[in-house]
Design an enzyme around this catalytic site. Sequence first.
Site, PDB file in Angstrom:
ATOM      1  N   SER A   1       0.546  -1.259   0.235  1.00 12.12           N
ATOM      2  CA  SER A   1       0.088   0.092  -0.031  1.00 12.12           C
ATOM      3  C   SER A   1       0.905   1.323   0.091  1.00 12.12           C
ATOM      4  O   SER A   1       2.119   1.324   0.521  1.00 12.12           O
ATOM      5  CB  SER A   1      -0.970  -0.023   1.789  1.00 12.12           C
ATOM      6  OG  SER A   1      -2.323   0.937   1.569  1.00 12.12           O
TER       7      SER A   1
ATOM      8  N   TYR B   1      -2.159  -0.338  10.371  1.00 10.51           N
ATOM      9  CA  TYR B   1      -2.355  -0.765   8.800  1.00 10.51           C
ATOM     10  C   TYR B   1      -1.229  -0.336   8.464  1.00 10.51           C
ATOM     11  O   TYR B   1      -0.277  -1.331   7.414  1.00 10.51           O
ATOM     12  CB  TYR B   1      -3.304   0.231   8.556  1.00 10.51           C
ATOM     13  CG  TYR B   1      -4.202  -0.456   6.741  1.00 10.51           C
ATOM     14  CD1 TYR B   1      -4.161  -1.726   6.456  1.00 10.51           C
ATOM     15  CD2 TYR B   1      -3.218   0.491   5.719  1.00 10.51           C
ATOM     16  CE1 TYR B   1      -4.470  -1.965   4.868  1.00 10.51           C
ATOM     17  CE2 TYR B   1      -3.618   0.357   4.556  1.00 10.51           C
ATOM     18  CZ  TYR B   1      -4.333  -1.349   4.179  1.00 10.51           C
ATOM     19  OH  TYR B   1      -4.138  -0.797   2.542  1.00 10.51           O
TER      20      TYR B   1
END
Length: 253
Positions: free
Chosen positions: A146, A161
């Site tokens: 990501s 995250y």
Amino acid sequence: MSKFSLQGRTALVTGGARGCGLAFARGLAEAGANVAIFDVIDPNPAFYDIEKVCSVRTAYYKVDVSSQESLENGFAQFQKDFDNALDICVPCAGINRHLPFLEFTYKEHHDLISINVLGLYFTAQLAAKQMIANGTKHGSIVLVASMASHIAVRSQLCSAYCGTKGAVRSMCPAIAKELAEYGIRVNSVSPGYVRTEMTAAFPHLVQGWKSEAMNGRIAEPEDIMGACVFLASDASAYMTGQDIVVDGGVTRW
């Protein structure tokens, strides 16, 4: 363009029931690959159209990647059904939580690590073992990281995250180094803000996401699909241990 063809190859995508995972599955199938997906939820009905539209074989397995038993059982059934064929693996299953750092609980963080890190790592490991045992000649593992592994995300509270995706990006070259002797390439793709069922849980953040992108919009899953197909194909034959950021320029300004 023949370098982009995946004709006759077999791919496995985790988290393929919806969102980016489903787009990756469709993109691989459009390039000619047979595609299986692992997920804990039932697939979007669009998944069942892939086989007919792309003239490839597809299969769905209900698998929880955070469970070693479920993951191993899923691979065993997949191996049986596809005669041990596996050329491409895209571990895409992942979750996020929009919570402040000071309020995150141990369990919430553990859940993210179990799926985003451990589930991805052992999916890749089982895939590599199957590729090696079968003598796969064009093995490609595409880890899904990501842009959150590159920056402190401005519009979302997602410290845990970010950590899990940072783990994905940092393990990529290390795994690539170990698997190079078997002819298996390992790369990662780092999406930016993408409109999926998961991000739909944060409608109040969407305007902020748009303002962070150079082109003023958030991505659709199809915008990330091409990078995955490229890394899976022979068009990227000299790439391994690399990360491709597909984020609309968010990390560049």
